[in-house]
Write an enzyme that holds these catalytic residues in place. Structure first.
Site, mmCIF file in Angstrom:
data_model
loop_
_atom_site.group_PDB
_atom_site.id
_atom_site.type_symbol
_atom_site.label_atom_id
_atom_site.label_comp_id
_atom_site.label_asym_id
_atom_site.label_seq_id
_atom_site.Cartn_x
_atom_site.Cartn_y
_atom_site.Cartn_z
ATOM 1 N N TYR A 73 0.801 -1.222 0.000
ATOM 2 C CA TYR A 73 0.000 0.000 0.000
ATOM 3 C C TYR A 73 0.836 1.276 0.000
ATOM 4 C CZ TYR A 73 -4.501 -2.295 0.516
ATOM 5 O OH TYR A 73 -5.642 -3.023 0.291
ATOM 6 N N LYS A 115 2.755 -15.312 3.427
ATOM 7 C CA LYS A 115 3.054 -16.124 2.249
ATOM 8 C C LYS A 115 4.559 -16.375 2.246
ATOM 9 C CE LYS A 115 1.878 -18.191 -1.575
ATOM 10 N NZ LYS A 115 1.245 -19.523 -1.523
ATOM 11 N N ASP A 162 -3.084 -18.625 1.232
ATOM 12 C CA ASP A 162 -3.961 -19.412 0.347
ATOM 13 C C ASP A 162 -4.700 -20.493 1.130
ATOM 14 O OD1 ASP A 162 -1.470 -20.615 0.743
ATOM 15 O OD2 ASP A 162 -1.258 -21.348 -1.318
ATOM 16 N N ASP A 210 -6.722 -7.021 3.941
ATOM 17 C CA ASP A 210 -7.811 -6.441 3.150
ATOM 18 C C ASP A 210 -8.673 -7.556 2.559
ATOM 19 O OD1 ASP A 210 -9.293 -4.487 1.668
ATOM 20 O OD2 ASP A 210 -8.113 -5.023 -0.097
ATOM 21 N N ASP A 218 -12.762 -9.094 3.897
ATOM 22 C CA ASP A 218 -13.988 -9.187 3.083
ATOM 23 C C ASP A 218 -14.533 -10.624 3.131
ATOM 24 O OD1 ASP A 218 -13.722 -6.507 2.236
ATOM 25 O OD2 ASP A 218 -14.289 -6.994 0.171
HETATM 26 C C1 IPM Z 1 -10.635 -1.139 2.582
HETATM 27 C C2 IPM Z 1 -10.582 -0.706 1.139
HETATM 28 C C3 IPM Z 1 -9.322 0.103 0.849
HETATM 29 C C4 IPM Z 1 -8.137 -0.808 1.129
HETATM 30 C C5 IPM Z 1 -9.247 0.690 -0.566
HETATM 31 C C6 IPM Z 1 -10.418 1.627 -0.837
HETATM 32 C C7 IPM Z 1 -7.966 1.400 -0.847
HETATM 33 O O1 IPM Z 1 -10.684 -1.816 0.302
HETATM 34 O O2 IPM Z 1 -10.636 -0.272 3.463
HETATM 35 O O3 IPM Z 1 -10.720 -2.340 2.841
HETATM 36 O O4 IPM Z 1 -7.728 -1.573 0.255
HETATM 37 O O5 IPM Z 1 -7.635 -0.754 2.244
HETATM 38 MN MN MN Z 2 -11.145 -3.683 1.348
#
Ligand code: IPM
Ligand code: MN
Ligand code: NAD
Length: 348
Positions: A134, A185, A218, A242, A246
């Site tokens: 990042y 990883k 993975d 990240d 999700d």
């Molecule tokens: C998150 C988002 C951000 C990230 C993006 C918008 C840059 O996906 O906060 O999870 O990757 O951190």
């Molecule tokens: Mn995200």
């Protein structure tokens, strides 16, 4: 009196933040926390209007004149390069040095999981939030040609790894969680892997009451679907955190319910739902406000208003249990109906 900067941002960020603010106002009238909410107009509209994403003075004001930030989401199809979101969101994470990205995923009701037999899931991801790929170090050579070369460096420092590992173990230790799992990883990225594994083991040695283990990312993605109940606290780098957060969110009710805290302990904090601006459903009143409301609960807890935070979380749980849900959770309520229901529940 705590001053909270509210940045609704873009897309459904505006819609879910309206509901989070409604709930915070209900909290205020019941608990008198004394929060002052200060509205900040940062996002794609401002960038497209003025050509400005965020200024140095604004960073300074957010850092020095506020006790925390509550953010909706940033990202807009009219800004395909996403530069305003990087400047504002990643800018705040980096400049305020918010190195802990705390993303809990707790299954409130087994029926919410897409898994057949989810069992109990209570996973807490500690995502390193200031390093990794990042930092955007590297660059492009021979852009636009068939010789184009793109270098995106993965930055890992002893300081960065140590402090996120310590935050994860400290959390496990104080909250009675049994194990911290490192996700990396190291087989394919041995330089970063060596640093993470050495530092993780050093920090683990300070916490005799907390078990530890390590997984490749993975295999972790696979195992989170196979047996998510096995995991308690997970510590990992910026990119893997990240992605896994999700995935974890989807296992327990969906991205729309997931909350997060970006924190430099003792200094600054920013709270936001894990989801983005969801241009596919923006402006339709279909966004689930629960992730934003749960982020407001994390904010209240951070401000020392633990009882109010619990009341908000209980109200969200009650909304889920009573079927007050948006379409993503199989319901038929609008964003505003869910937010209003939760706010009313907080008042009773
Ligand atoms: C998150 C988002 C951000 C990230 C993006 C918008 C840059 O996906 O906060 O999870 O990757 O951190
Ligand atoms: Mn995200
Ligand atoms: P997204 O999280 O916005 O959406 C992914 C999917 O989940 C979409 O189908 C969306 O409709 C659904 N979804 C997300 N939140 C929901 C909610 N509250 N209720 C119901 N459904 C919901 O991810 P994306 O589509 O990859 O990104 C869209 C934009 O948001 C991009 O510009 C991206 O960079 C940005 N983004 C910002 C943040 C942030 O500001 N923290 C986080 C993630 C993505």
């Amino acid at each position: 009196m705590p001053r909270i900067a509210v940045i609704p941002g873009d897309g459904i960020g505006l819609e879910v933040m309206r509901e989070a603010v409604r709930v915070l106002e209900a909290v205020e009238s019941r608990f008198s926390v004394g929060c002052e909410l200060v509205h900040w107009d940062l996002g794609a509209d401002r960038y497209l209007r003025d050509g400005v994403t965020i200024t140095d003075d604004e960073f300074r004001a957010l850092a020095d004149d506020h006790d925390a930030v509550l953010l909706g989401a940033l990202g807009d199809p009219r800004v395909p390069g996403n530069e305003h979101a990087r400047d504002i969101l990643l800018g705040l994470r980096f400049r305020l040095d918010l190195y802990v990205n705390y993303r809990p995923a707790v299954l409130l009701d087994p029926a919410l999981s897409p898994l057949k037999n989810p069992g109990a899931i209570r996973l807490e991801v500690f995502r390193e939030n200031t390093e990794g790929v990042y930092v955007d170090m590297g660059g492009t050579f021979k852009a636009g040609t068939r010789d184009e070369m793109a270098i995106q460096e993965d930055v890992n420092t002893w300081k960065g790894v140590e402090r996120i590992c310590r935050a994860a173990f400290e959390h496990a230790h104080t909250r009675g969680r049994g194990r911290v799992t490192l996700v990396d990883k190291a087989n394919a990225m041995p330089a970063a892997g060596r640093l993470w594994r050495r530092v993780f083991a050093e920090v683990a040695a300070d916490y005799g009451d907390v078990d530890n283990d390590a997984m490749y990312v993975d295999a972790m993605a696979m195992d989170l679907v196979r047996r998510p109940g096995r995991y308690e606290v997970v510590v990992t780098g910026n990119l893997f955190g990240d992605i896994l957060s999700d995935l974890a969110a989807e296992l327990v009710g969906g991205l729309g319910t997931a909350a997060s805290a970006n924190v430099h302990p003792g200094r600054h904090a920013l709270f936001e739902p894990v989801h983005g601006s969801a241009p596919d459903i923006a402006g339709q009143g279909r966004a689930n406000p629960m992730g934003a409301v749960m982020s407001a609960a994390l904010l209240l807890d951070h401000l020392g208003a633990g009882e109010a935070a619990e009341v908000v979380e209980d109200a969200v749980r009650a909304a889920v249990a009573e079927g007050v849900r948006t379409a993503d959770m199989g319901g038929s309520k609008t964003t505003e109906e869910v937010g209003t229901w939760i706010a009313d529940r907080v008042l009773t």
